[in-house]
Structure formats: C-alpha cells, structure tokens
Design a protein around this motif. Structure first.
Motif, mmCIF file in Angstrom:
data_model
loop_
_atom_site.group_PDB
_atom_site.id
_atom_site.type_symbol
_atom_site.label_atom_id
_atom_site.label_comp_id
_atom_site.label_asym_id
_atom_site.label_seq_id
_atom_site.Cartn_x
_atom_site.Cartn_y
_atom_site.Cartn_z
ATOM 1 N N SER A 192 1.746 1.272 8.361
ATOM 2 C CA SER A 192 1.436 2.581 8.836
ATOM 3 C C SER A 192 0.759 2.403 10.031
ATOM 4 C CB SER A 192 1.507 3.652 8.091
ATOM 5 O OG SER A 192 0.216 3.993 6.883
ATOM 6 N N LYS A 193 -0.060 2.495 9.858
ATOM 7 C CA LYS A 193 -1.258 2.644 10.906
ATOM 8 C C LYS A 193 -1.306 1.104 12.037
ATOM 9 C CE LYS A 193 -6.110 2.616 10.029
ATOM 10 N NZ LYS A 193 -7.181 1.876 9.530
ATOM 11 N N ARG A 194 -0.572 0.613 11.940
ATOM 12 C CA ARG A 194 -0.332 -0.601 13.037
ATOM 13 C C ARG A 194 0.825 0.517 13.908
ATOM 14 N NH1 ARG A 194 0.051 -6.154 11.454
ATOM 15 N NH2 ARG A 194 -2.118 -6.939 11.114
ATOM 16 N N LEU A 195 2.009 1.551 12.840
ATOM 17 C CA LEU A 195 2.790 1.868 14.034
ATOM 18 C C LEU A 195 2.482 3.246 14.252
ATOM 19 C CD1 LEU A 195 6.241 -0.093 11.621
ATOM 20 C CD2 LEU A 195 4.928 -0.253 13.835
ATOM 21 N N GLY A 196 1.689 3.354 13.911
ATOM 22 C CA GLY A 196 1.468 4.815 14.604
ATOM 23 C C GLY A 196 1.798 5.828 12.956
ATOM 24 N N ARG A 197 1.412 5.692 11.768
ATOM 25 C CA ARG A 197 2.437 6.506 11.142
ATOM 26 C C ARG A 197 1.637 7.179 9.932
ATOM 27 N NH1 ARG A 197 6.156 4.584 15.097
ATOM 28 N NH2 ARG A 197 8.387 4.680 13.793
ATOM 29 N N ASN A 198 1.596 8.464 10.114
ATOM 30 C CA ASN A 198 0.628 8.475 8.686
ATOM 31 C C ASN A 198 1.324 8.250 6.947
ATOM 32 O OD1 ASN A 198 -0.923 11.047 10.394
ATOM 33 N ND2 ASN A 198 0.405 11.362 10.446
ATOM 34 N N GLY A 199 -0.353 7.557 6.614
ATOM 35 C CA GLY A 199 0.344 6.864 5.173
ATOM 36 C C GLY A 199 -0.663 7.568 4.074
ATOM 37 N N ILE A 200 0.203 7.740 3.156
ATOM 38 C CA ILE A 200 -0.662 8.282 1.041
ATOM 39 C C ILE A 200 -0.291 6.792 0.955
ATOM 40 C CG2 ILE A 200 -0.783 9.357 -0.043
ATOM 41 C CD1 ILE A 200 -2.130 10.968 2.170
ATOM 42 N N GLY A 201 -0.948 6.550 0.006
ATOM 43 C CA GLY A 201 -0.317 5.610 -0.973
ATOM 44 C C GLY A 201 -1.054 5.274 -2.883
ATOM 45 N N ILE A 202 -0.695 5.788 -3.780
ATOM 46 C CA ILE A 202 -0.729 5.618 -5.218
ATOM 47 C C ILE A 202 -1.423 4.707 -5.774
ATOM 48 C CG2 ILE A 202 -0.591 7.001 -6.653
ATOM 49 C CD1 ILE A 202 1.443 9.061 -5.618
ATOM 50 N N GLU A 203 -2.279 4.231 -6.211
ATOM 51 C CA GLU A 203 -2.745 3.573 -7.128
ATOM 52 C C GLU A 203 -2.923 3.056 -8.585
ATOM 53 O OE1 GLU A 203 -2.481 -0.071 -8.716
ATOM 54 O OE2 GLU A 203 -1.782 -0.247 -6.958
ATOM 55 N N LEU A 204 -2.305 2.841 -9.775
ATOM 56 C CA LEU A 204 -2.727 2.859 -10.954
ATOM 57 C C LEU A 204 -4.017 2.449 -11.173
ATOM 58 C CD1 LEU A 204 -2.061 4.346 -13.318
ATOM 59 C CD2 LEU A 204 -1.261 2.107 -14.208
ATOM 60 N N ASN A 205 -4.384 1.100 -10.847
ATOM 61 C CA ASN A 205 -5.527 0.437 -11.145
ATOM 62 C C ASN A 205 -6.411 0.696 -9.822
ATOM 63 O OD1 ASN A 205 -6.851 -1.715 -10.583
ATOM 64 N ND2 ASN A 205 -5.868 -3.160 -12.383
ATOM 65 N N ALA A 206 -7.685 1.461 -10.802
ATOM 66 C CA ALA A 206 -9.000 1.753 -9.642
ATOM 67 C C ALA A 206 -9.613 0.690 -8.343
ATOM 68 C CB ALA A 206 -9.432 2.396 -10.065
ATOM 69 N N ALA A 220 -6.919 -1.422 12.827
ATOM 70 C CA ALA A 220 -7.239 -0.530 13.701
ATOM 71 C C ALA A 220 -6.764 0.577 13.302
ATOM 72 C CB ALA A 220 -7.007 -1.460 15.394
ATOM 73 N N ASN A 221 -6.986 2.106 14.169
ATOM 74 C CA ASN A 221 -6.551 2.929 14.251
ATOM 75 C C ASN A 221 -6.029 3.093 15.711
ATOM 76 O OD1 ASN A 221 -5.216 5.136 13.261
ATOM 77 N ND2 ASN A 221 -6.748 5.720 12.603
ATOM 78 N N LYS A 222 -5.095 2.624 16.551
ATOM 79 C CA LYS A 222 -5.457 2.863 17.847
ATOM 80 C C LYS A 222 -4.833 4.505 17.817
ATOM 81 C CE LYS A 222 -1.086 -0.361 18.530
ATOM 82 N NZ LYS A 222 -1.250 -0.931 19.030
ATOM 83 N N TYR A 223 -3.650 4.675 16.937
ATOM 84 C CA TYR A 223 -3.237 5.625 17.641
ATOM 85 C C TYR A 223 -3.781 7.438 16.348
ATOM 86 C CZ TYR A 223 0.749 2.486 18.299
ATOM 87 O OH TYR A 223 1.207 1.862 18.863
ATOM 88 N N ASP A 224 -4.540 6.541 15.481
ATOM 89 C CA ASP A 224 -5.568 8.172 15.449
ATOM 90 C C ASP A 224 -4.572 8.972 14.511
ATOM 91 O OD1 ASP A 224 -7.254 9.341 15.098
ATOM 92 O OD2 ASP A 224 -7.037 11.162 15.922
ATOM 93 N N VAL A 225 -3.988 7.701 13.412
ATOM 94 C CA VAL A 225 -3.370 8.544 12.430
ATOM 95 C C VAL A 225 -4.206 8.766 10.739
ATOM 96 C CG1 VAL A 225 -0.950 7.528 12.773
ATOM 97 C CG2 VAL A 225 -2.312 6.030 11.664
ATOM 98 N N ILE A 226 -3.221 9.139 9.594
ATOM 99 C CA ILE A 226 -3.911 9.623 9.043
ATOM 100 C C ILE A 226 -3.904 8.508 7.297
ATOM 101 C CG2 ILE A 226 -4.697 10.888 6.227
ATOM 102 C CD1 ILE A 226 -4.245 13.056 8.763
ATOM 103 N N SER A 227 -4.399 7.709 7.001
ATOM 104 C CA SER A 227 -4.406 7.228 6.110
ATOM 105 C C SER A 227 -4.973 7.046 4.463
ATOM 106 C CB SER A 227 -4.816 5.582 6.398
ATOM 107 O OG SER A 227 -4.628 4.950 7.706
ATOM 108 N N ASN A 228 -4.475 7.344 3.478
ATOM 109 C CA ASN A 228 -5.411 7.748 2.387
ATOM 110 C C ASN A 228 -5.356 7.024 1.174
ATOM 111 O OD1 ASN A 228 -6.959 9.851 0.269
ATOM 112 N ND2 ASN A 228 -5.733 10.884 1.104
ATOM 113 N N VAL A 229 -5.746 6.490 0.654
ATOM 114 C CA VAL A 229 -5.399 6.124 -1.364
ATOM 115 C C VAL A 229 -5.764 7.046 -1.829
ATOM 116 C CG1 VAL A 229 -5.863 4.250 -2.410
ATOM 117 C CG2 VAL A 229 -5.943 3.556 -0.281
ATOM 118 N N ILE A 230 -4.668 7.024 -3.027
ATOM 119 C CA ILE A 230 -5.226 8.016 -3.917
ATOM 120 C C ILE A 230 -4.864 7.461 -5.621
ATOM 121 C CG2 ILE A 230 -4.423 9.867 -5.540
ATOM 122 C CD1 ILE A 230 -3.357 11.353 -2.924
ATOM 123 N N ILE A 231 -6.191 7.520 -6.306
ATOM 124 C CA ILE A 231 -5.919 6.178 -7.290
ATOM 125 C C ILE A 231 -4.845 7.675 -8.719
ATOM 126 C CG2 ILE A 231 -7.386 5.783 -9.264
ATOM 127 C CD1 ILE A 231 -8.956 5.122 -7.425
ATOM 128 N N GLY A 232 -3.906 7.258 -9.049
ATOM 129 C CA GLY A 232 -3.291 8.211 -10.834
ATOM 130 C C GLY A 232 -2.245 7.517 -10.576
#
Length: 379
Positions: A192-206, A220-232
């Motif tokens: 998603s960073k490579r393609l200029g999409r914002n991404g949220i990912g959920i992962e159970l295992n911390a 690299a974040n050339k499109y200045d997008v958001i990438s957020n990992v959530i543990i849950g």
C-alpha cells in the motif's frame, strides 16, 4: 505539418520498429490538433498517408517541423507508450473503410485528450492497452514471491506481494484506505505504501506485529501515506477510534489472508488464534466473526479480497476455501470472481518436491499447489 496529399496510399520503404515499453513525449495540444485535422479527411487513403507521416515524425525527431517532439518547456506534454501508440496508428492503417479508420482515430484522440476512470480505481479506460501489467485472467502462475524492498520471506504462511499489488491496482485509487485483518509480516501495508494507498493492519500476535511494523517503516513513503499496525483480535476490535483519528468514514478495500485452519500453528493462543481451533466448524465460526465485525467498516459497493486454501486431513480433502466463501456470502456480499493462484516455490515445500510427490503417490492424493483469491463486492 506537411503531408502527401495524394489519395494513393504511400507505403514507407522501411519502418523502424518501436522498442517495447519505451516512452515518447509529445506536445499534447499540437498532437490533438493534428489528429482532429486528420479526422476531417473524407478519403481513407489520404487519411492513411497522413497517419504514415505522423509515424515518421514519432520515429525520427528530424522529421518534426511542427514541434510535436521538440517540446516547449512551458507547454502541456503527454507521455505515451511507443509500442501502444504505434499499435493504435497501425489499426487505422489496417482499416478497410473510412468509418472504421475514423473510429480508431477518435479512440486514440480521446485517450490523449481526456481520462476516463471509474469510482474504484485509477485505470484510464481510454488508454487501457497500457495496463498490460494488470492481470485479468482467473489463473495466476507465479514462480516465486517478490522479495524486493522491505518484502522478506521470513514469516511462515505469508502471502506473496503480487496479490495485494494486483488487488489495489484494480480496486482502489491513490489515497484510498485498505484494511488487512490478518496482517502477518506486513505484506499488504508494504504494498500500500508503494502504491500510494493508506493502510491499516490488524495482527493478533504482538511479536509478529512489532516485527512487521519495522519492515513497513523500512519501505520508502514517497506518496506520504499512512501505515498503521494495530495489535488486536479482528473478531472484536473496535475500529471507530481509528477512523476518527484519521478523519475517514470507511475503508475502500478489505484484504483477508487467514490461517488455513491448523496447517500452520501461528501462536500458543488457543482461545483467539484461528490456527489453534480444534475443528473446522470452530474455525469457521471464528472466521465468520471476523467478517461480521469488519464488514461495517467497508464502504458499500467496494471489495473484499479473501486469500485462502484448502487442507487435507485424515485422508480427506477439506474444501476450506469454499466453506469460507459461503461465510462471506452469508454476510452480505456478492461473489465477483474466483482466481486460482499457482505458486511454485513455497517455504513449506522448498527443496522437498520429491518427498511430496512420493507422499501423494502413497496417499492417493494430489499435492497442493494452488490457492484461491476470492473477490466479493459488498451489497
């Protein structure tokens, strides 16, 4: 721009063939003017002669007297795939009637003059031939996973980056929001960073989530997008605070790559990890809970991608993929496509092809080499 005004078709002695994927930069306004002038011609041979003259200019800038290639630094330019442009011009030359030649000419002009995109992606349908990197068939054959950039094959059960790459190109626009409910090693968010999409990912295992986050940050974040990992736990997690934090209403794409039941045990969490369920029925109940929980966060009319495989247990083939498909359909989705993906190199079977072939012959089964990519549209 001077042309041969003869109504007899002038065939060039030698034409230099364009290099595949090379790009030609043209003055957009002047090119449109030339095409509109040619469009007015009512003699098919004269029209073809002028197309030949245009091809000669594109082949050699020394033939350019009108500034099609000698670009004014202040003018509007357009970059076109040379091979595709020549293909369009050759269709005009091969036309048997004036009407057909005018049709192809108008199509070419529209592709240069304006964009035609849909609500769900950035594909310019006026220039659809240029997207030969986007797959549209239902059988995908890959030799190995993409390991460029931050993509590493360290995680058991991770899926190849080519899948989220293709899905995001087809079903999202730049700056759209993608949710991955089983993040694993972070493949979706790296793409998603490579393609200029914002991404949220959920992962159970911390532990896995923390390692994935480090890899995602490496990209690299050339499109200045958001990438957020959530543990849950994707079955119960409340994503409303996340939506509010980033001032968005919905996600535009859901990607799910769950465990294939107990083929690989991903943790010691017997209560919450789908890979530790004792029965197929229990696995499906937990999977259904994930689908039901996150469906409300997906925008209506947008897409859910399920990457899933079947399993073999106690001498019986378990059609896990189709069981999961039914759970998604029961949650308010339409099935749009089923893609079969064959992947030659897997971590589990790496350098063990002969062993697996022997097991198949002994056990009377066939070796798993495929997965399903199931595409659903939210009603």
């Amino acid at each position: 721009m001077k042309f041969n005004d003869s109504s007899q078709l002038t065939i060039p002695i030698r034409e230099e063939m364009p290099k595949f994927n090379s790009v030609v930069i043209l003055n957009q306004e002047k090119l449109i003017e030339v095409l509109e002038e040619i469009e007015k011609i009512d003699n098919v041979n004269l029209m073809k002669n002028r197309i030949l003259a245009l091809k000669a200019i594109i082949n050699n800038y020394n033939n350019d007297r009108e500034g099609l290639l000698n670009i004014d630094s202040n003018g509007e330019t357009i970059s076109l795939r040379r091979d595709i442009l020549f293909s369009e011009l050759n269709q005009i030359l091969e036309s048997q009637t004036l009407e057909r030649a005018q049709y192809y000419l108008k199509r070419l002009k529209n592709g240069i003059k304006e964009e035609k995109t849909s609500k769900i992606n950035d594909i310019n349908l006026h220039r659809w031939k240029e997207y030969d990197d986007i797959l549209t068939d239902s059988l995908w054959l890959f030799d190995k996973r993409n390991t460029s950039g931050a993509h590493l094959g360290w995680y058991w059960g991770n899926f190849i980056p080519q899948i989220p790459h293709q899905m995001m190109l087809r079903y999202t626009k730049k700056d759209d929001w993608v949710l991955d409910t089983f993040l694993g090693s972070g493949t979706t968010l790296i793409e998603s960073k490579r393609l200029g999409r914002n991404g949220i990912g959920i992962e159970l295992n911390a532990e896995v989530a923390n390692k994935a986050e480090k890899l995602i940050q490496m990209e690299a974040n050339k499109y200045d997008v958001i990438s957020n990992v959530i543990i849950g736990d994707s079955r119960t997690i409340d994503l409303k605070p996340t939506l509010q934090k980033y001032n968005i209403n919905k996600f535009q794409l859901l990607i799910m790559h769950p465990p294939y039941h107990d083929i690989i045990r991903f943790s010691k969490d017997d209560k919450n990890d789908l890979s530790n369920t004792e029965t197929t029925e229990e696995f499906l109940e937990m999977f259904k809970a994930v689908v039901n929980n996150v469906t409300s966060y997906l925008e209506k009319g947008r897409y859910l991608v399920l990457v899933i495989g079947d399993k073999y247990s106690k001498g019986e083939w378990i059609p896990l993929g189709f069981y999961c498909m039914q759970e998604v359909l029961n949650s308010g989705y339409l099935l749009k496509s089923i893609i079969v993906k064959n992947f030659e190199e897997t971590r589990a079977k790496r350098n063990q092809q002969e062993l697996w072939r022997y097991r198949a012959l002994v056990g009377g089964f066939y070796v798993f080499k495929h997965e399903y990519i199931m595409l659903f549209k939210k009603k």
